[in-house]
Design a protein around this motif. Sequence first.
Motif, PDB file in Angstrom:
ATOM      1  N   PHE A  40       0.837  -1.203   0.000  1.00 17.90           N
ATOM      2  CA  PHE A  40       0.000   0.000   0.000  1.00 17.90           C
ATOM      3  C   PHE A  40       0.872   1.253   0.000  1.00 17.90           C
ATOM      4  N   ALA A  41       1.929   1.263   0.817  1.00 16.49           N
ATOM      5  CA  ALA A  41       2.785   2.453   0.932  1.00 16.49           C
ATOM      6  C   ALA A  41       3.573   2.714  -0.345  1.00 16.49           C
ATOM      7  N   THR A  42       3.890   1.660  -1.087  1.00 17.30           N
ATOM      8  CA  THR A  42       4.708   1.825  -2.293  1.00 17.30           C
ATOM      9  C   THR A  42       3.888   1.942  -3.568  1.00 17.30           C
ATOM     10  N   SER A  43       2.556   1.876  -3.442  1.00 17.43           N
ATOM     11  CA  SER A  43       1.688   1.992  -4.622  1.00 17.43           C
ATOM     12  C   SER A  43       1.194   3.419  -4.763  1.00 17.43           C
ATOM     13  N   LEU A  51     -10.542   8.431  -1.469  1.00 19.80           N
ATOM     14  CA  LEU A  51     -10.458   7.161  -2.196  1.00 19.80           C
ATOM     15  C   LEU A  51      -9.212   6.368  -1.798  1.00 19.80           C
ATOM     16  N   THR A  52      -8.162   7.074  -1.374  1.00 13.13           N
ATOM     17  CA  THR A  52      -6.979   6.380  -0.855  1.00 13.13           C
ATOM     18  C   THR A  52      -7.332   5.635   0.436  1.00 13.13           C
ATOM     19  N   ILE A  53      -8.129   6.278   1.281  1.00  9.11           N
ATOM     20  CA  ILE A  53      -8.595   5.622   2.513  1.00  9.11           C
ATOM     21  C   ILE A  53      -9.481   4.431   2.164  1.00  9.11           C
ATOM     22  N   ALA A  54     -10.351   4.601   1.161  1.00  7.08           N
ATOM     23  CA  ALA A  54     -11.210   3.498   0.717  1.00  7.08           C
ATOM     24  C   ALA A  54     -10.372   2.306   0.248  1.00  7.08           C
ATOM     25  N   LYS A  55      -9.295   2.601  -0.469  1.00 13.40           N
ATOM     26  CA  LYS A  55      -8.391   1.556  -0.937  1.00 13.40           C
ATOM     27  C   LYS A  55      -7.755   0.822   0.245  1.00 13.40           C
ATOM     28  N   PHE A  56      -7.360   1.567   1.269  1.00 17.54           N
ATOM     29  CA  PHE A  56      -6.756   0.981   2.463  1.00 17.54           C
ATOM     30  C   PHE A  56      -7.717  -0.003   3.127  1.00 17.54           C
ATOM     31  N   LEU A  99     -17.399  -7.011   8.820  1.00 17.78           N
ATOM     32  CA  LEU A  99     -18.585  -6.196   8.514  1.00 17.78           C
ATOM     33  C   LEU A  99     -18.260  -4.708   8.547  1.00 17.78           C
ATOM     34  N   TRP A 100     -17.594  -4.254   9.606  1.00 19.00           N
ATOM     35  CA  TRP A 100     -17.316  -2.816   9.736  1.00 19.00           C
ATOM     36  C   TRP A 100     -16.294  -2.339   8.707  1.00 19.00           C
ATOM     37  N   PHE A 101     -15.335  -3.180   8.353  1.00 15.28           N
ATOM     38  CA  PHE A 101     -14.387  -2.790   7.306  1.00 15.28           C
ATOM     39  C   PHE A 101     -15.081  -2.720   5.945  1.00 15.28           C
ATOM     40  N   VAL A 102     -16.018  -3.616   5.685  1.00 15.53           N
ATOM     41  CA  VAL A 102     -16.789  -3.572   4.431  1.00 15.53           C
ATOM     42  C   VAL A 102     -17.610  -2.293   4.365  1.00 15.53           C
ATOM     43  N   VAL A 103     -18.286  -1.981   5.466  1.00 13.34           N
ATOM     44  CA  VAL A 103     -19.103  -0.755   5.506  1.00 13.34           C
ATOM     45  C   VAL A 103     -18.220   0.474   5.328  1.00 13.34           C
ATOM     46  N   ALA A 104     -17.060   0.495   5.985  1.00 12.67           N
ATOM     47  CA  ALA A 104     -16.147   1.639   5.862  1.00 12.67           C
ATOM     48  C   ALA A 104     -15.640   1.771   4.430  1.00 12.67           C
ATOM     49  N   HIS A 105     -15.242   0.646   3.823  1.00 11.18           N
ATOM     50  CA  HIS A 105     -14.745   0.671   2.440  1.00 11.18           C
ATOM     51  C   HIS A 105     -15.811   1.225   1.495  1.00 11.18           C
TER      52      HIS A 105
END
Length: 449
Positions: A40-43, A51-56, A99-105
């Motif tokens: 993630f850090a090198t991409s 959207l960067t947060i969404a990718k994370f 579940l919470w990571f899916v909702v956050a994404h």
Amino acid sequence: MTATTQPYTGARPAIPPSTVAQGVLWAFVAVNLLVMWTLFATSDGGKNTILTIAKFFGMHVALIMMFQLLLISRLPFLDRRIGMDRLTVWHRWVGFTLLWFVVAHATFVILGYAALDGVAPWRTFFALASVPATILGMSAATIIVFVAISSVRYARRKMSYETWHAIHFLLYAALLLGLIHQFLEPATFQTSTWSTVYWWALWALVLTSLAMGRVVLPVYRNLYHQFRVAAVVPESDNVVSVYVTGRNLERFPGRAGQFMIWRFPGHNRWWQANPFSLSAAPNGRSLRLTAKGVGKTSSGLRNLRVGNRVFAEGPYGAFTAMHRNSEAMLLIAGGVGITPIRSLLEECGGNIVVLYRAATPADAVLFPELQALAQARGARLHLLTGRTGAGQPPNTPFEPANLLHLVPDITHRDVFVCGPPAMTNAVLRTLRTLRVPKRQVHAEKFGFA
């Protein structure tokens, strides 16, 4: 008179088996988190910060889903050292994390594109719903949310195990949709050759583990052993023992204290399965399960015909002497929880005390067998009957003072406990109060789901 006992060190491994397995499991998580964060850090980042947060979050969704699958893969290395009951609890809580990571994404994806296009989030939602990759992701997220809601304790209690299990099968559809969604997101998962190789190699490893533990190994063992019903023996009005025979049972890898998931094709529907403990130590000639008729499937076992085919998954569970730390043991059983305790008594030697909790002597299933085994093993056997709390003084055999009176050297013993949840929890509380070392406490709880 109670013999004075000392901690047993002769056969105790330097590192407990459960510690080894947990170390391997958490090392797997730590290494892959480190690799993922490095990728993630090198991409390249997203089109904007949101959207960067969404990718994370999206990358974490993929890793958490793989960890979920690993926890329920039923790999013998993990199951025999950690136990399916503990792995199931971890699976449950990791599922709510997923579940919470899916909702956050999903939320950050919508907010990110809304900010990028300068439109309201609800318009962005409907616009994204027309993109094939996003439709797949939304569908997978919807299934995960639905399954998570069905797993909340209130909802779980309102449905049968078969219904709950069928709903959980939808997660395989979510997995397939999520894999395709990931494949169609090159900006996140295919930023470099190394990133592509890493993600698909990891998926291949996890899916292979799942297939081996859940499909290949059970099918192989059933083809190899050819299990069939050898005898059906009523133990009481509502308890029955089923003897199962087969080929090459001397090579069956079961241990006393373990359980199997039993299906009886032709007698029950294929999806009707029950986890029953082995009520006798495997002897190379037959296996035995003893069940109390509390549901339609278990109640019908007394109608099984000799020769009926059996499909058995397992053996499963870490409730075995593999985790024994001392020469002395205390075996505590309640109700039909006597089945794995009885098999442990049959397998184990040393200084053993057995406490069997039953409402009345008539409810003490397999008690004559226990008496014979206790005499053969030189064990002390106590049958504890009566309604809890009744009488003066109250009948509370598992209160700290009463348990200590029965077993004064309890802190020097490995304690194996199996019974209804209320009894098991009461015993575990007392063991904590008496400061029995945690490594010496082994509990099997009813609650397959």
